[in-house]
Enzyme design. Sequence first.
Site, PDB file in Angstrom:
ATOM      1  N   ASP A 176      -3.600   2.360 -34.496  1.00 12.51           N
ATOM      2  CA  ASP A 176      -4.897   2.374 -33.804  1.00 12.51           C
ATOM      3  C   ASP A 176      -5.830   1.328 -34.392  1.00 12.51           C
ATOM      4  O   ASP A 176      -6.510   0.594 -33.669  1.00 12.51           O
ATOM      5  CB  ASP A 176      -5.561   3.748 -33.939  1.00 12.51           C
ATOM      6  N   GLU A 177      -5.870   1.276 -35.724  1.00  9.75           N
ATOM      7  CA  GLU A 177      -6.778   0.337 -36.396  1.00  9.75           C
ATOM      8  C   GLU A 177      -6.432  -1.106 -36.053  1.00  9.75           C
ATOM      9  O   GLU A 177      -7.329  -1.941 -35.875  1.00  9.75           O
ATOM     10  CB  GLU A 177      -6.727   0.546 -37.919  1.00  9.75           C
TER      11      GLU A 177
ATOM     12  N   HIS B 283      -8.627  10.319 -36.211  1.00  9.06           N
ATOM     13  CA  HIS B 283      -8.088   9.978 -37.524  1.00  9.06           C
ATOM     14  C   HIS B 283      -8.558  10.956 -38.599  1.00  9.06           C
ATOM     15  O   HIS B 283      -7.758  11.530 -39.339  1.00  9.06           O
ATOM     16  CB  HIS B 283      -8.479   8.555 -37.911  1.00  9.06           C
TER      17      HIS B 283
ATOM     18  N   GLU C 186     -13.029   8.103 -42.800  1.00  2.00           N
ATOM     19  CA  GLU C 186     -12.799   8.302 -41.358  1.00  2.00           C
ATOM     20  C   GLU C 186     -13.742   9.369 -40.798  1.00  2.00           C
ATOM     21  O   GLU C 186     -14.212   9.264 -39.665  1.00  2.00           O
ATOM     22  CB  GLU C 186     -11.347   8.714 -41.102  1.00  2.00           C
TER      23      GLU C 186
END
Length: 332
Positions: A199-200, A117, A76
């Site tokens: 979110d992903e 993240h 990330e």
Amino acid sequence: MSIQNVRREVMQFLEKNIDSFVETYLMPVEKIWQPSDLLPNSEKETFLEEVTELREIAKELPYDFWVVLVGDTITEEALPTYESWLMDVEGVSQKGEGGDNGWAKWLRQWTGEENRHGDLLNKYLYLSGKVNMREVEITTQHLINDGFDPGTDRDPYKNFIFTSFQELATYISHNRVAQIAKRFGDHKLSKICRLIAGDEMRHHHAYTEFVDRIFKIDPSEMMLAFHYMMKQKITMPAHLIRESGEAIGTAFEKFSESAQRIGVYTAMDYVDIMQKLIDKWEIDKIGNLTDEAEKARDYLMKLPGRMTKLADRVIVPAEEKLFKWVQPSITV
């Protein structure tokens, strides 16, 4: 017209709806969660007590879990590499003739969401006291320095295939880590990883929507791009990961083994994502294909079955591999 020019025209066509994409798939800065919402508040007198509690709960989590969490964090935090690569895609530029390029707007705001993240996970690792942060930081800097090549060149079609796949893979990884953390009683970390996974998934839906729209405009070329990416296999963002003093990519295999040992991301997950994309875009129903694209479609439809047989043969070593990032717990 050249393939490159057609792709540029398609990107310009999709760009007209960029504000709609942003509104649908990304969140306003003031409304979305921020890392400080999920960590001990350093302004409060109870900060040290909260950190102590976090560290006590963290002691229960197994070694391979920490390896995977560190690897996910490093991946990330290598976000600058991914943004610089995506900014070079055909049809994307920092500025357009009429001002801001719409795709650059999308990528900057996508980057803004993704940046949270690594920020959050890094702070959690630091507070946990379970990892060697200097070694983690060295690996992160190496991963950014070493660059990233997903094998897409500047082709937006191939890039959107890659991001569609990778965002779903990242969702799976973070979601599984959340489940394991919950099982070991770390509800704070479970919530952290669950929100990141959310979110992903939103980002995954966005990139699959881009591909879906391209299939409707330029089906044969989009099919050939999908075929190309699946045939060469998706390159994981962490494939060049290394520890201090080691050669490029030397840590990836044993990091991958840790993820497979605890069921965070396995060879079968790779196949499942491929099948989900085939189903999502209804590859079997797409018409108006050239002969070459028809052959590509046939290959894609049979590929999950072939890959399943290979995945079934994967043998993951039972023994944990030690990393400089994480020192094994000493039991007295």
